[in-house]
Design a protein around this motif. Structure first.
Motif, mmCIF file in Angstrom:
data_model
loop_
_atom_site.group_PDB
_atom_site.id
_atom_site.type_symbol
_atom_site.label_atom_id
_atom_site.label_comp_id
_atom_site.label_asym_id
_atom_site.label_seq_id
_atom_site.Cartn_x
_atom_site.Cartn_y
_atom_site.Cartn_z
ATOM 1 N N THR A 72 46.592 -6.141 -11.496
ATOM 2 C CA THR A 72 45.332 -6.875 -11.582
ATOM 3 C C THR A 72 45.183 -7.790 -10.372
ATOM 4 O OG1 THR A 72 45.543 -6.927 -13.995
ATOM 5 C CG2 THR A 72 43.952 -8.444 -13.015
ATOM 6 N N TYR A 73 43.971 -7.780 -9.813
ATOM 7 C CA TYR A 73 43.582 -8.741 -8.782
ATOM 8 C C TYR A 73 42.540 -9.683 -9.385
ATOM 9 C CZ TYR A 73 45.214 -5.585 -4.977
ATOM 10 O OH TYR A 73 45.941 -4.791 -4.131
ATOM 11 N N PHE A 74 42.559 -10.931 -8.936
ATOM 12 C CA PHE A 74 41.522 -11.882 -9.328
ATOM 13 C C PHE A 74 41.286 -12.815 -8.152
ATOM 14 C CE2 PHE A 74 39.876 -15.808 -11.139
ATOM 15 C CZ PHE A 74 38.888 -15.333 -11.987
ATOM 16 N N THR A 75 40.044 -12.865 -7.664
ATOM 17 C CA THR A 75 39.713 -13.640 -6.469
ATOM 18 C C THR A 75 38.611 -14.648 -6.762
ATOM 19 O OG1 THR A 75 40.211 -11.696 -5.117
ATOM 20 C CG2 THR A 75 38.983 -13.478 -4.053
ATOM 21 N N LEU A 76 38.789 -15.871 -6.257
ATOM 22 C CA LEU A 76 37.744 -16.889 -6.267
ATOM 23 C C LEU A 76 37.471 -17.289 -4.822
ATOM 24 C CD1 LEU A 76 38.982 -19.256 -9.113
ATOM 25 C CD2 LEU A 76 37.011 -17.735 -9.182
ATOM 26 N N ASN A 77 36.228 -17.154 -4.396
ATOM 27 C CA ASN A 77 35.859 -17.576 -3.050
ATOM 28 C C ASN A 77 35.371 -19.012 -3.079
ATOM 29 O OD1 ASN A 77 36.480 -15.237 -1.646
ATOM 30 N ND2 ASN A 77 34.481 -14.339 -2.004
ATOM 31 N N GLY A 78 35.731 -19.758 -2.045
ATOM 32 C CA GLY A 78 35.307 -21.145 -1.924
ATOM 33 C C GLY A 78 34.375 -21.319 -0.740
ATOM 34 N N GLN A 79 34.682 -22.306 0.090
ATOM 35 C CA GLN A 79 33.827 -22.644 1.228
ATOM 36 C C GLN A 79 33.652 -21.437 2.151
ATOM 37 O OE1 GLN A 79 36.743 -24.083 0.237
ATOM 38 N NE2 GLN A 79 37.057 -25.959 1.372
ATOM 39 N N HIS A 80 32.481 -21.395 2.772
ATOM 40 C CA HIS A 80 32.194 -20.362 3.768
ATOM 41 C C HIS A 80 31.258 -20.980 4.800
ATOM 42 C CE1 HIS A 80 30.086 -16.454 5.052
ATOM 43 N NE2 HIS A 80 31.294 -16.458 5.587
ATOM 44 N N THR A 81 31.743 -21.132 6.008
ATOM 45 C CA THR A 81 30.914 -21.651 7.087
ATOM 46 C C THR A 81 30.762 -20.577 8.152
ATOM 47 O OG1 THR A 81 32.837 -22.631 8.171
ATOM 48 C CG2 THR A 81 31.578 -24.061 6.719
ATOM 49 N N VAL A 82 29.575 -20.519 8.739
ATOM 50 C CA VAL A 82 29.303 -19.504 9.754
ATOM 51 C C VAL A 82 28.566 -20.107 10.937
ATOM 52 C CG1 VAL A 82 29.265 -17.548 8.140
ATOM 53 C CG2 VAL A 82 27.146 -18.766 8.635
ATOM 54 N N LYS A 83 28.760 -19.467 12.077
ATOM 55 C CA LYS A 83 27.981 -19.746 13.286
ATOM 56 C C LYS A 83 27.356 -18.431 13.687
ATOM 57 C CE LYS A 83 30.858 -23.536 14.860
ATOM 58 N NZ LYS A 83 31.791 -24.027 15.853
ATOM 59 N N ILE A 84 26.035 -18.431 13.756
ATOM 60 C CA ILE A 84 25.282 -17.206 13.992
ATOM 61 C C ILE A 84 24.721 -17.234 15.404
ATOM 62 C CG2 ILE A 84 23.327 -15.814 13.201
ATOM 63 C CD1 ILE A 84 23.691 -17.489 10.486
ATOM 64 N N ASP A 85 24.866 -16.086 16.095
ATOM 65 C CA ASP A 85 24.326 -15.934 17.447
ATOM 66 C C ASP A 85 23.691 -14.550 17.534
ATOM 67 O OD1 ASP A 85 23.689 -16.145 20.119
ATOM 68 O OD2 ASP A 85 25.753 -15.884 20.833
ATOM 69 N N GLY A 86 22.435 -14.456 17.114
ATOM 70 C CA GLY A 86 21.746 -13.167 17.123
ATOM 71 C C GLY A 86 22.367 -12.191 16.136
ATOM 72 N N ASN A 87 22.864 -11.062 16.666
ATOM 73 C CA ASN A 87 23.487 -10.036 15.828
ATOM 74 C C ASN A 87 24.990 -10.215 15.690
ATOM 75 O OD1 ASN A 87 21.155 -8.619 15.138
ATOM 76 N ND2 ASN A 87 21.192 -7.482 17.067
ATOM 77 N N ASP A 88 25.502 -11.337 16.136
ATOM 78 C CA ASP A 88 26.927 -11.647 16.024
ATOM 79 C C ASP A 88 27.079 -12.950 15.250
ATOM 80 O OD1 ASP A 88 27.832 -9.495 17.742
ATOM 81 O OD2 ASP A 88 27.060 -10.672 19.431
ATOM 82 N N ALA A 89 28.193 -13.074 14.560
ATOM 83 C CA ALA A 89 28.479 -14.317 13.843
ATOM 84 C C ALA A 89 29.990 -14.442 13.681
ATOM 85 C CB ALA A 89 27.790 -14.332 12.492
ATOM 86 N N ILE A 90 30.431 -15.676 13.551
ATOM 87 C CA ILE A 90 31.822 -15.939 13.208
ATOM 88 C C ILE A 90 31.818 -16.778 11.937
ATOM 89 C CG2 ILE A 90 32.755 -15.741 15.543
ATOM 90 C CD1 ILE A 90 32.757 -18.804 15.694
ATOM 91 N N GLY A 91 32.853 -16.622 11.142
ATOM 92 C CA GLY A 91 32.898 -17.355 9.896
ATOM 93 C C GLY A 91 34.303 -17.716 9.489
#
Length: 146
Positions: A72-91
């Protein structure tokens, strides 16, 4: 913040949530569709690189081997920050993962606290993961009392 920027942020959040949902369901075929075909996936545990995979075909094989060992897997996602530059992004995102495996006839749970560093690219009308680096920062294993 523009409406387009908010829409992109939501699409990227949906992408990392889909990665978690599909992983928990062991739906690796669908999970691979979230990556570019030449994606890179690296894993560091306690600062040591333990995996470095390129391409969804290889990644699918590695995920499948791993999933076969996990009940069994169980995942909880928390914070997510991104920097968007057109068709590219980092997170950067944070997740709590639990994996239940059987060892010597007993179920054990391993808790992972993970920081992901991602590079995303917008292709063919959707956002995909181009690179994912998982830093498994805290790892705790214990026997479950079922």
């Amino acid at each position: 913040m523009s409406a387009e920027n908010l829409k992109t942020r939501q699409e990227l959040r949906d992408l990392i949530d889909a990665y978690a949902y599909l992983g928990d369901e062991k739906n690796i075929d669908e999970q691979m569709k979230l990556f570019t075909p030449d994606a890179t996936y690296k894993v560091f545990m306690n600062g040591i690189e333990v995996a470095n995979t390129t391409g969804t075909e290889t990644l699918k094989m590695e995920f499948s081997v791993h999933a076969a060992e996990v009940k069994t897997y169980f995942t909880l996602n928390g914070q997510h920050t991104v920097k968007i530059d057109g068709n590219d992004a980092i997170g950067i995102s944070f997740s709590q993962l639990k994996m239940i495996r059987e060892k010597e006839g007993k179920d054990t749970v391993t808790d992972y606290s993970v920081k992901y560093e991602d590079i995303y690219i917008h292709q063919n009308g959707k956002w995909l993961i181009k690179e994912r680096i998982g830093h498994f920062l805290i790892i705790e294993t214990r026997t479950l009392n079922n």
